[in-house]
Design an enzyme around this catalytic site. Structure first.
Site, PDB file in Angstrom:
ATOM      1  N   LYS A  13       0.855  -1.192   0.000  1.00 61.89           N
ATOM      2  CA  LYS A  13       0.000   0.000   0.000  1.00 61.89           C
ATOM      3  C   LYS A  13       0.890   1.240   0.000  1.00 61.89           C
ATOM      4  O   LYS A  13       1.778   1.394   0.858  1.00 61.89           O
ATOM      5  CB  LYS A  13      -0.880  -0.046   1.251  1.00 61.89           C
ATOM      6  CG  LYS A  13      -2.160   0.728   1.146  1.00 61.89           C
ATOM      7  CD  LYS A  13      -3.035   0.380   2.340  1.00 61.89           C
ATOM      8  CE  LYS A  13      -4.284   1.205   2.381  1.00 61.89           C
ATOM      9  NZ  LYS A  13      -4.964   1.078   3.670  1.00 61.89           N
ATOM     10  N   ILE A  14       0.643   2.122  -0.953  1.00 60.11           N
ATOM     11  CA  ILE A  14       1.528   3.271  -1.169  1.00 60.11           C
ATOM     12  C   ILE A  14       0.689   4.545  -1.343  1.00 60.11           C
ATOM     13  O   ILE A  14      -0.279   4.540  -2.109  1.00 60.11           O
ATOM     14  CB  ILE A  14       2.387   3.042  -2.437  1.00 60.11           C
ATOM     15  CG1 ILE A  14       3.246   1.791  -2.239  1.00 60.11           C
ATOM     16  CG2 ILE A  14       3.220   4.255  -2.804  1.00 60.11           C
ATOM     17  CD1 ILE A  14       4.188   1.484  -3.377  1.00 60.11           C
TER      18      ILE A  14
END
Ligand code: E4P
Length: 218
Positions: free
Chosen positions: A87-88
């Site tokens: 997750k970015i």
């Protein structure tokens, strides 16, 4: 529509998994902190534990904000289990990291999406998922569901593979509305998922069925 649970709480993840409807899990640094999970090794152990409970994708968020740090952390998280989705956040470095990791075959979830423009850039970079935050928009007098609807329409038009993962869900109606506008995934607190089952006519109906049965079957 896929159902993810939005928590790092092991008991709640188990409960949702036992319901038989769970497709995955999303976490974020705040949810991990809420469970008191601290330290590099403990954080990794916790993600692995979640992967053992569920069959589907498990989003694990990077803490680094620079490109090099994001890809290093992303690769390390991805190596924990094939279910891990990195997750970015949707920043300049985040978009570059999504491009880099997706080209390496690592799944990504672009988070903190609050606009159509951010969603388009993340899809162009090859994100597996984008996470628009409905509840936080609603909290700020902006219609979160309308954003989901617009993104779904654009992604369908251009046939992007990126899935629209509606996040920051606060209640059952958010889930129903996401289904109405064609979100690919909803990530929800456990109480919102369970809440979908509630209807007074179901309770009254069941009570009466059992009462009628009992009259003749003492
Ligand atoms: C999930 O991916 C998000 O991090 C989460 O849904 C945010 O929810 P919140 O707005 O309730 O913190």
């Amino acid at each position: 529509m896929k159902f993810f649970i939005d928590t790092a709480n092991i008991e709640q993840i188990k409960e949702a998994q036992e319901l038989g409807i769970l497709d995955g899990v999303t976490t974020n640094p705040s949810l991990m902190a809420k469970e008191g999970i601290k330290g590099h090794e403990n954080i990794k152990k916790h993600y692995k534990k979640i992967c053992e409970i569920v069959d589907g994708d498990v989003s694990a968020e990077v803490i680094a904000t620079d490109f090099e740090g994001m890809i290093k952390e992303g690769e390390e998280l991805a190596s924990l289990d094939e279910q891990i989705v990195v997750k970015i956040p949707v920043t300049r470095n985040g978009i570059k990291a999504i491009k880099y990791l997706s080209e390496k075959g690592i799944s990504t979830n672009c988070t903190l999406v609050f606009s159509v423009g951010q969603a388009i850039l993340a899809a162009k970079a090859g994100a597996s998922y984008i996470s628009p935050f409905i509840g936080r928009l609603d909290d700020n007098s902006t219609n979160g569901i309308e954003l989901i609807e617009k993104i779904v329409e654009i992604f369908d038009y251009y046939e992007y593979d990126t899935e629209v993962l509606a996040a920051s869900i606060r209640h059952t109606m958010h889930i129903v509305q996401c289904a109405e506008v064609g979100a690919d995934v909803v990530t929800c607190p456990l109480n919102a998922i369970i809440g979908l089952l509630k209807h007074p006519l179901t309770d009254i109906g069941l009570e009466n069925f059992l009462k009628d049965h009992k009259k003749l079957n003492k």
